[in-house]
Enzyme design. Structure first.
Site, PDB file in Angstrom:
ATOM      1  N   HIS A  22     -16.181   2.200   8.726  1.00  0.00           N
ATOM      2  CA  HIS A  22     -15.553   2.310   9.323  1.00  0.00           C
ATOM      3  C   HIS A  22     -15.070   3.640  10.079  1.00  0.00           C
ATOM      4  CE1 HIS A  22     -10.977   1.259   7.617  1.00  0.00           C
ATOM      5  NE2 HIS A  22     -11.049   2.593   7.483  1.00  0.00           N
ATOM      6  N   ARG A  81     -10.725  15.384   8.679  1.00  0.00           N
ATOM      7  CA  ARG A  81     -11.193  16.476   7.128  1.00  0.00           C
ATOM      8  C   ARG A  81     -12.540  16.806   7.940  1.00  0.00           C
ATOM      9  NH1 ARG A  81      -9.975  10.925   3.553  1.00  0.00           N
ATOM     10  NH2 ARG A  81      -8.443  10.373   5.452  1.00  0.00           N
ATOM     11  N   ILE A 104     -10.324   3.494  15.724  1.00  0.00           N
ATOM     12  CA  ILE A 104     -11.822   4.554  16.488  1.00  0.00           C
ATOM     13  C   ILE A 104     -12.739   2.976  16.849  1.00  0.00           C
ATOM     14  CG2 ILE A 104     -13.164   5.964  17.243  1.00  0.00           C
ATOM     15  CD1 ILE A 104     -11.525   7.904  15.376  1.00  0.00           C
ATOM     16  N   GLU A 115      -7.737  -4.680   5.556  1.00  0.00           N
ATOM     17  CA  GLU A 115      -7.675  -4.960   4.155  1.00  0.00           C
ATOM     18  C   GLU A 115      -6.191  -5.727   3.344  1.00  0.00           C
ATOM     19  OE1 GLU A 115      -7.309  -0.479   6.247  1.00  0.00           O
ATOM     20  OE2 GLU A 115      -8.408  -0.270   4.031  1.00  0.00           O
ATOM     21  N   ARG A 119      -2.799  -1.709  -3.748  1.00  0.00           N
ATOM     22  CA  ARG A 119      -3.991  -1.212  -2.940  1.00  0.00           C
ATOM     23  C   ARG A 119      -3.835  -0.059  -3.570  1.00  0.00           C
ATOM     24  NH1 ARG A 119      -4.673   3.094   1.616  1.00  0.00           N
ATOM     25  NH2 ARG A 119      -7.397   3.514   0.469  1.00  0.00           N
ATOM     26  N   ASN A 164     -11.790   0.113  18.993  1.00  0.00           N
ATOM     27  CA  ASN A 164     -11.331   0.069  20.335  1.00  0.00           C
ATOM     28  C   ASN A 164     -12.118   1.113  21.546  1.00  0.00           C
ATOM     29  OD1 ASN A 164      -8.397  -1.431  20.080  1.00  0.00           O
ATOM     30  ND2 ASN A 164      -8.408  -0.026  18.178  1.00  0.00           N
ATOM     31  N   HIS A 196     -12.442   3.246   1.685  1.00  0.00           N
ATOM     32  CA  HIS A 196     -12.582   2.565   2.469  1.00  0.00           C
ATOM     33  C   HIS A 196     -13.432   1.093   2.359  1.00  0.00           C
ATOM     34  CE1 HIS A 196     -11.781   5.936   5.510  1.00  0.00           C
ATOM     35  NE2 HIS A 196     -10.697   5.262   5.305  1.00  0.00           N
ATOM     36  N   ASN A 256       0.876  -0.868   0.289  1.00  0.00           N
ATOM     37  CA  ASN A 256      -0.268   0.109   0.142  1.00  0.00           C
ATOM     38  C   ASN A 256       0.968   1.272   0.437  1.00  0.00           C
ATOM     39  OD1 ASN A 256      -1.393   2.606   0.494  1.00  0.00           O
ATOM     40  ND2 ASN A 256      -2.672   0.576   2.417  1.00  0.00           N
TER      41      ASN A 256
END
Ligand code: AMP
Length: 408
Positions: free
Chosen positions: A211, A244, A334, A387, A94, A337, A183, A7
């Site tokens: 995600h 973002r 996130i 992934e 990827r 976890n 994603h 990737n």
């Protein structure tokens, strides 16, 4: 069969080597800050019983040197996991944006490379680096098949009423302006895994997959296929993210250009690097934000509230899209976890039949676990995304069929 998954980002190169007989990763790591004075490689050897990571601080001038270092590390007597690079059967890459038409995983040839290059206009931050990674791999692993797995592939099943923007139609015809989504490899992986865990056929499962990492996106999955996703033509749209903004009124852009001394470059930097959680509270790592919130920092608290409010709103919207939802799936840093964000994102959803079990939600686990209460009509799962494994699996499928062709 051994598959090396690559990737490539603009200044990084992530890699993972898989043994596909056991479906296990043997080694992986990241070459970071390529081209900078602080560059280095974090390399981890993985085995069933333990992980062993070495960090090599070294100036890495470019991606080519980075890939050479990776090839050396995976065969080296101390850090290696295979005897020589000849034992690698193929390299899976990827690629972020595959364009409009057929974007299923493809054996890379000149036509595929041309298509990736053509799509760089739509993904200027990602496709050029992905292509650079492919060309370096072709050079360093001569004669080995390279396979492109497109992030946008899973979203290709979206119907026009979902992927079109309500802009003049010729913008779509002339410039291919539409929603592509991102994603996709992660959403596909967790969607398939969730179906298996629930004992349902993927083709008969409706899901809302979330995600939530540094980048965040949601996906409405109907009978195993994506019917809507929150990111758009670029990964700026949708949910609030680390740096973002997610959705905001597009007229703000014109307003800023007209009324401040911001130029286009500054504006893009602000939207990609200085907005989202960071824009609100100055931090983009959710662990740091929680720590600050615990100290009573108002902005950190506000950022957490905004972040989870937007997820909840998206879940509600996808209930309306899907009608019937079998499960909500949380994944990425996130999502996997952070029990506080999961709890806040599922608040107020009881009229949709969603009831989280706060005890189960708090119990950490390195394997998939469900967190819905017995009274919930909708299951809630936490599933670790992978992934790279998904890319390796798709690469194997391509090698097995060798018939897939890329049309663009
Ligand atoms: P990713 O992009 O999937 O690597 O996710 C990165 C995000 O996950 C960052 O905001 C991290 O702070 C967050 N993250 C990782 N581990 C944890 C954790 N244990 N608790 C809360 N957030 C976490």
């Amino acid at each position: 069969m051994k598959i090396l998954v690559i990737n490539t980002g603009s200044s990084s190169l992530k890699y993972k080597l898989f043994d596909m007989k056991s479906n296990k990763a043997l080694a992986g790591g990241i070459v970071e800050r390529i081209g900078e004075s602080q560059s280095g490689i974090s390399h981890t050897v993985l085995s069933n019983s333990h992980e062993n990571t070495v960090y090599i601080k070294k100036r890495i001038a470019d991606h080519s040197q980075g890939m050479h270092e990776v090839a050396e590390l995976i065969v080296n007597v101390k850090t290696g996991v295979i005897e020589n690079i000849e034992t690698i059967d193929a390299i899976g890459h990827r690629v972020v944006l595959g364009g409009e038409k057929s974007t299923s995983a493809s054996l890379i040839n000149d036509k595929v490379k041309k298509a990736i290059k053509e799509n760089s206009k739509l993904a200027p931050l990602h496709n050029p680096s992905n292509l650079a990674g492919i060309e370096v791999a072709e050079h360093i692993f001569p004669g080995k098949p390279n396979i492109a797995v497109f992030d946008t592939d899973f979203h290709n099943s979206m119907p026009p009423e979902t992927f079109l923007y309500a802009l003049p139609y010729e913008f779509y015809e002339k410039y291919k302006i539409r929603k592509y989504g991102f994603h996709g490899t992660s959403h596909k992986y967790v969607a398939q895994k969730a179906s298996r865990l629930m004992g349902k056929a993927p083709g008969r499962t409706n899901l809302i997959t979330l995600h939530l990492g540094n980048g965040c996106s949601a996906c409405a999955v109907e009978n195993g296929k994506c019917v809507d996703t929150s990111m758009g033509m670029t990964p700026l749209a949708g949910l609030m993210m680390g740096t973002r903004p997610g959705d905001f009124d597009p007229a703000i852009i014109g307003h800023l250009l007209e009324n401040t001394d911001m130029d286009k470059k500054h504006l893009y930097r602000m939207l990609n690097k200085e907005s989202g959680l960071k824009g609100i509270c100055g931090l983009n790592d959710m662990r740091d934000i929680h720590a600050k919130a615990r100290q009573g920092d108002e902005r950190a608290n506000l950022a957490i509230k905004m972040f989870s409010y937007r997820i909840r709103k998206q879940i509600g919207a996808y209930f309306a899209v899907l009608g019937n939802v079998d499960a909500i799936v949380f994944t990425a840093g996130i999502g996997e976890n952070d029990h506080i964000i999961r709890l806040m994102a599922c608040e107020n959803l009881s009229s949709f039949g969603v009831k989280i079990d706060s005890k189960k939600n708090k119990a950490p686990s390195s394997t998939p676990f469900c967190i819905h209460s017995e009274l919930s009509h909708v299951q809630i799962w936490v599933i670790q995304t992978d992934e790279e494994l998904q890319i390796a699996r798709e690469a194997v499928q391509v090698l097995n069929t060798r018939s897939k062709s890329y049309e663009i």
